[in-house]
Design an enzyme around this catalytic site. Structure first.
Site, mmCIF file in Angstrom:
data_model
loop_
_atom_site.group_PDB
_atom_site.id
_atom_site.type_symbol
_atom_site.label_atom_id
_atom_site.label_comp_id
_atom_site.label_asym_id
_atom_site.label_seq_id
_atom_site.Cartn_x
_atom_site.Cartn_y
_atom_site.Cartn_z
ATOM 1 N N CYS A 1 -29.526 18.905 -4.942
ATOM 2 C CA CYS A 1 -29.346 20.340 -4.758
ATOM 3 C C CYS A 1 -30.196 20.886 -3.619
ATOM 4 O O CYS A 1 -29.842 21.881 -3.009
ATOM 5 C CB CYS A 1 -29.695 21.049 -6.055
ATOM 6 S SG CYS A 1 -31.290 20.551 -6.711
ATOM 7 N N GLU B 1 -30.925 26.883 -12.434
ATOM 8 C CA GLU B 1 -31.170 26.101 -11.210
ATOM 9 C C GLU B 1 -29.815 25.660 -10.704
ATOM 10 O O GLU B 1 -29.177 24.785 -11.299
ATOM 11 C CB GLU B 1 -32.044 24.876 -11.528
ATOM 12 C CG GLU B 1 -33.432 25.205 -12.023
ATOM 13 C CD GLU B 1 -34.325 25.761 -10.930
ATOM 14 O OE1 GLU B 1 -33.977 25.647 -9.747
ATOM 15 O OE2 GLU B 1 -35.365 26.342 -11.276
ATOM 16 N N ALA C 1 -20.677 27.246 -12.805
ATOM 17 C CA ALA C 1 -21.003 27.209 -14.236
ATOM 18 C C ALA C 1 -22.138 28.184 -14.540
ATOM 19 O O ALA C 1 -22.152 28.848 -15.582
ATOM 20 C CB ALA C 1 -21.387 25.794 -14.658
ATOM 21 N N GLY C 2 -23.090 28.295 -13.608
ATOM 22 C CA GLY C 2 -24.219 29.206 -13.801
ATOM 23 C C GLY C 2 -23.761 30.647 -13.997
ATOM 24 O O GLY C 2 -24.309 31.381 -14.817
ATOM 25 N N GLY D 1 -27.205 23.081 -12.821
ATOM 26 C CA GLY D 1 -25.846 22.652 -12.516
ATOM 27 C C GLY D 1 -25.270 23.514 -11.413
ATOM 28 O O GLY D 1 -26.006 24.086 -10.599
ATOM 29 N N SER D 2 -23.962 23.620 -11.403
ATOM 30 C CA SER D 2 -23.282 24.309 -10.307
ATOM 31 C C SER D 2 -23.419 25.833 -10.425
ATOM 32 O O SER D 2 -23.600 26.373 -11.525
ATOM 33 C CB SER D 2 -21.799 23.941 -10.321
ATOM 34 O OG SER D 2 -21.220 24.354 -11.534
ATOM 35 N N THR D 3 -23.279 26.497 -9.296
ATOM 36 C CA THR D 3 -23.316 27.960 -9.282
ATOM 37 C C THR D 3 -22.156 28.521 -10.098
ATOM 38 O O THR D 3 -22.308 29.525 -10.817
ATOM 39 C CB THR D 3 -23.279 28.456 -7.829
ATOM 40 O OG1 THR D 3 -24.488 28.023 -7.192
ATOM 41 C CG2 THR D 3 -23.186 29.973 -7.746
ATOM 42 N N GLU E 1 -21.226 24.003 -0.728
ATOM 43 C CA GLU E 1 -22.001 22.818 -1.115
ATOM 44 C C GLU E 1 -21.040 21.636 -1.288
ATOM 45 O O GLU E 1 -20.118 21.691 -2.096
ATOM 46 C CB GLU E 1 -22.729 23.088 -2.435
ATOM 47 C CG GLU E 1 -23.620 21.935 -2.841
ATOM 48 C CD GLU E 1 -24.274 22.157 -4.200
ATOM 49 O OE1 GLU E 1 -23.562 22.523 -5.143
ATOM 50 O OE2 GLU E 1 -25.488 21.951 -4.303
ATOM 51 N N LYS F 1 -28.411 19.370 -24.031
ATOM 52 C CA LYS F 1 -27.094 18.786 -23.785
ATOM 53 C C LYS F 1 -27.095 18.119 -22.413
ATOM 54 O O LYS F 1 -27.102 18.783 -21.378
ATOM 55 C CB LYS F 1 -25.982 19.834 -23.838
ATOM 56 C CG LYS F 1 -24.628 19.135 -23.925
ATOM 57 C CD LYS F 1 -23.484 19.942 -23.397
ATOM 58 C CE LYS F 1 -23.358 19.988 -21.918
ATOM 59 N NZ LYS F 1 -22.995 18.703 -21.271
HETATM 60 P P1 NAD Z 1 -21.673 21.505 -13.603
HETATM 61 O O1 NAD Z 1 -22.161 22.892 -13.516
HETATM 62 O O2 NAD Z 1 -20.229 21.273 -13.654
HETATM 63 O O3 NAD Z 1 -22.303 20.755 -14.872
HETATM 64 C C1 NAD Z 1 -23.698 20.755 -15.140
HETATM 65 C C2 NAD Z 1 -23.923 20.790 -16.648
HETATM 66 O O4 NAD Z 1 -23.426 22.012 -17.178
HETATM 67 C C3 NAD Z 1 -23.209 19.698 -17.406
HETATM 68 O O5 NAD Z 1 -24.025 19.330 -18.513
HETATM 69 C C4 NAD Z 1 -21.934 20.393 -17.883
HETATM 70 O O6 NAD Z 1 -21.376 19.773 -19.015
HETATM 71 C C5 NAD Z 1 -22.459 21.776 -18.190
HETATM 72 N N1 NAD Z 1 -21.507 22.870 -18.062
HETATM 73 C C6 NAD Z 1 -20.525 23.026 -17.147
HETATM 74 N N2 NAD Z 1 -19.905 24.211 -17.320
HETATM 75 C C7 NAD Z 1 -20.517 24.828 -18.359
HETATM 76 C C8 NAD Z 1 -20.346 26.086 -19.019
HETATM 77 N N3 NAD Z 1 -19.414 26.956 -18.627
HETATM 78 N N4 NAD Z 1 -21.176 26.386 -20.043
HETATM 79 C C9 NAD Z 1 -22.130 25.534 -20.442
HETATM 80 N N5 NAD Z 1 -22.326 24.320 -19.867
HETATM 81 C C10 NAD Z 1 -21.537 23.978 -18.833
HETATM 82 O O7 NAD Z 1 -22.369 20.788 -12.379
HETATM 83 P P2 NAD Z 1 -21.955 19.488 -11.623
HETATM 84 O O8 NAD Z 1 -21.004 19.862 -10.553
HETATM 85 O O9 NAD Z 1 -21.577 18.428 -12.574
HETATM 86 O O10 NAD Z 1 -23.408 19.140 -11.002
HETATM 87 C C11 NAD Z 1 -23.737 19.322 -9.689
HETATM 88 C C12 NAD Z 1 -24.289 20.717 -9.429
HETATM 89 O O11 NAD Z 1 -25.591 20.846 -9.993
HETATM 90 C C13 NAD Z 1 -24.475 20.993 -7.963
HETATM 91 O O12 NAD Z 1 -23.992 22.281 -7.655
HETATM 92 C C14 NAD Z 1 -25.968 20.932 -7.753
HETATM 93 O O13 NAD Z 1 -26.456 21.661 -6.666
HETATM 94 C C15 NAD Z 1 -26.478 21.439 -9.048
HETATM 95 N N6 NAD Z 1 -27.873 21.004 -9.260
HETATM 96 C C16 NAD Z 1 -28.871 21.941 -9.115
HETATM 97 C C17 NAD Z 1 -30.200 21.562 -9.249
HETATM 98 C C18 NAD Z 1 -31.314 22.567 -9.100
HETATM 99 O O14 NAD Z 1 -32.442 22.274 -9.493
HETATM 100 N N7 NAD Z 1 -31.078 23.757 -8.566
HETATM 101 C C19 NAD Z 1 -30.515 20.238 -9.539
HETATM 102 C C20 NAD Z 1 -29.487 19.318 -9.670
HETATM 103 C C21 NAD Z 1 -28.153 19.716 -9.533
#
Ligand code: NAD
Length: 485
Positions: free
Chosen positions: A288, A254, A236-237, A232-234, A387, A180
């Site tokens: 990130c 990540e 959402a993680g 993605g974000s902490t 961040e 996705k």
């Molecule tokens: P986000 O977490 O909002 O979204 C990232 C992805 O997760 C998207 O595809 C989104 O649709 C999906 N998503 C969001 N919430 C979800 C949930 N509850 N369940 C399942 N999927 C979900 O992130 P963002 O704010 O759009 O992206 C930026 C973040 O990503 C920053 O915090 C950045 O540090 C992080 N990031 C980390 C790395 C790494 O390798 N550690 C690399 C790139 C970006």
């Protein structure tokens, strides 16, 4: 060899399931908006329950079908090389497309997504050539088996690179997957599918459902998914880890970062300043691993402040398609809102605005903010702890190496980092003391054979290197398989 441009469906009603673009069940759409012009450039399905279910079923069927289940690692390495070949042929074209989709400067999009992506595929192909998934220990056969159907969810800042970092080891392990992409970058994934088709990947091995958070959440909680890999974000993680916990589903995460650049008093400041656009502010500040907290030895503090002001003033801000541009727009309006909120907060706290702090003059359209440096920042303040994910860095002085390490470690995150010193050994010694998953000395250049990932709130698990393959494999012991004489 020159290829005709890929015909991307810019008003897509399809998801990619079982080897073909098939109509989505969902009537809802996610929008791709060019962040430099604010124009909607395309649409793709906001995948619903049925879309996710169809994709997971296709992946499950492919996982056990002979054309995939019986392949050897060496055969799977061939698919990876085929994908790398095709992506490289389309490098320039894909770079332009990605820049339109997420606003990253053209100078880095192809390099980051295609060249680096192809290198990841080739790295894992190389591992596959010599990969043994079975060994004998006494009377026991120890196997490493593919974990099954993987759900892959990625962010928008490196749409293809982040996906490939998961797809390459996933395929080599013998898993199948549903990917996705981020809701904001739903179209560039067509380059990946083109590469997979060109490589002859069997139907159902890699499926794609576009959509937003809800689509991601459906994939995470689908009982047919055996493992989640997420970037993605902490925030959402955390939600994903909790949902995976409910089902005892392994997940690798990540997440975010707020890394420190430690600039020791013997550092070559010109060297750091030359790298600043990559190490601390790369990708319009949306990276990130960026070292966005600058910790500087007090004797060099004023010199660095002057250097930052002069260096940033010379870095071009504007059209991301211009090869000279260093800072393009932020990827979306909500990201600019978030970054501007932090800038307001930094000003309200009374920190010195060394440069930037507003929107660039003459750019009335597009989600631009000025590259911004706050000086004399208290490390416990919000702008030094959270961040920002934009071109905003903080500068804080220190009086000893011990204090520098303590400040660097005073963070909920631990993903990247860097140490600058003309004494390499001293730099390495300081790097050893920083609690982080990765750190560079006199730069920050990840290597594909080394594990990449975070500690603390920055993540769980690793990508790249053999460690990146391990998260797609699980051990199985067959006792008594080799009766002892
Ligand atoms: P986000 O977490 O909002 O979204 C990232 C992805 O997760 C998207 O595809 C989104 O649709 C999906 N998503 C969001 N919430 C979800 C949930 N509850 N369940 C399942 N999927 C979900 O992130 P963002 O704010 O759009 O992206 C930026 C973040 O990503 C920053 O915090 C950045 O540090 C992080 N990031 C980390 C790395 C790494 O390798 N550690 C690399 C790139 C970006």
């Amino acid at each position: 060899m020159s290829l005709s441009p890929l015909q991307i469906d810019m008003d897509s009603a399809n998801v990619f399931v079982d080897g073909t673009w098939t109509p989505s069940h969902s009537a809802d759409r996610v929008l791709a908006i060019n962040p430099a012009t604010e124009e909607t450039i395309g649409r793709a399905p906001d995948g619903d329950e049925q879309d996710v279910d169809a994709a997971v079923r296709a992946a499950r069927a492919a996982f056990v079908r002979a054309d995939w289940a019986k392949t050897t690692p060496r055969e799977r390495a061939g698919y990876l090389r085929g994908m790398a070949d095709r992506l490289e042929q389309r490098s320039a074209e894909a770079g332009e497309f990605l820049t339109t989709e997420n606003g990253m400067p053209i100078a880095i999009t192809a390099m980051m997504n295609i060249d680096f992506g192809a290198a990841i595929l080739r790295y894992y192909a190389g591992l596959g050539d010599a990969l043994e998934l079975e060994e004998v220990r006494g009377s026991t056969i120890v196997r490493r088996e593919p974990v099954g159907v993987a759900g892959l969810i990625v962010a928008w800042n490196g749409p293809l690179m982040l996906a490939i970092a998961k797809i390459a080891p996933m395929l080599l392990a013998g898993c199948t997957a549903v990917l996705k992409p981020a809701g904001e970058t739903p179209l560039s994934v067509a380059y990946l599918i083109d590469a997979a088709q060109h490589a002859g990947l069997p139907a159902g091995v890699l499926n794609v459902v576009t959509g937003g958070r809800e689509t991601g959440a459906r994939l995470v909680s689908h009982p047919g998914v055996d493992k989640i890999a997420f970037t993605g974000s902490t925030q959402a993680g955390r939600a994903i880890a909790a949902a995976c916990g409910e089902q005892m589903k392994p997940c690798s995460l990540e997440l975010g970062g707020k890394s420190a650049a430690i600039i020791l008093e013997d550092a070559d400041l010109d060297h750091y300043l030359a790298q600043l656009p990559i190490v601390s502010m790369g990708g319009n500040g949306q990276g990130c691993v960026l070292s966005t907290r600058l910790l500087v030895a007090r004797p060099r503090y004023d010199e660095l402040k002057g250097g930052l002001r002069d260096t940033i003033a010379k870095l071009p801000v504007g059209d991301p398609h211009d090869p000279a541009t260093v800072f393009g727009p932020l990827a979306m309006e909500r990201q600019r809102d978030k970054v501007e909120d932090y800038i307001r907060d930094g000003k309200a706290q009374g920190f010195e605005v060394l440069t930037g702090g507003g929107r660039p003059a003459g750019l009335d359209r597009g989600f631009y903010v000025e590259p911004t440096v706050f000086a004399d920042v208290d490390n416990s303040s919000r702008i030094a702890q959270e961040e920002i994910f934009g071109p905003v860095v903080t500068v804080t002085p220190f009086d000893s190496d011990e204090e520098a390490v303590a400040l660097a470690n005073d963070s909920q995150y631990g993903l990247g980092g860097s140490v600058f010193s003309t004494d390499q050994d001293r730099g390495v010694e300081v790097a050893r003391q920083v609690r982080t998953g990765t750190i560079g000395v006199n730069g920050y250049q990840p290597g594909l054979d080394a594990p990449f990932g975070g500690v603390k709130q920055s993540g769980v698990g690793r990508e790249y290197g053999p460690e990146g393959l391990d998260v797609y494999l699980q051990a199985k012991s067959i006792y008594g398989a080799r009766p002892q004489g």
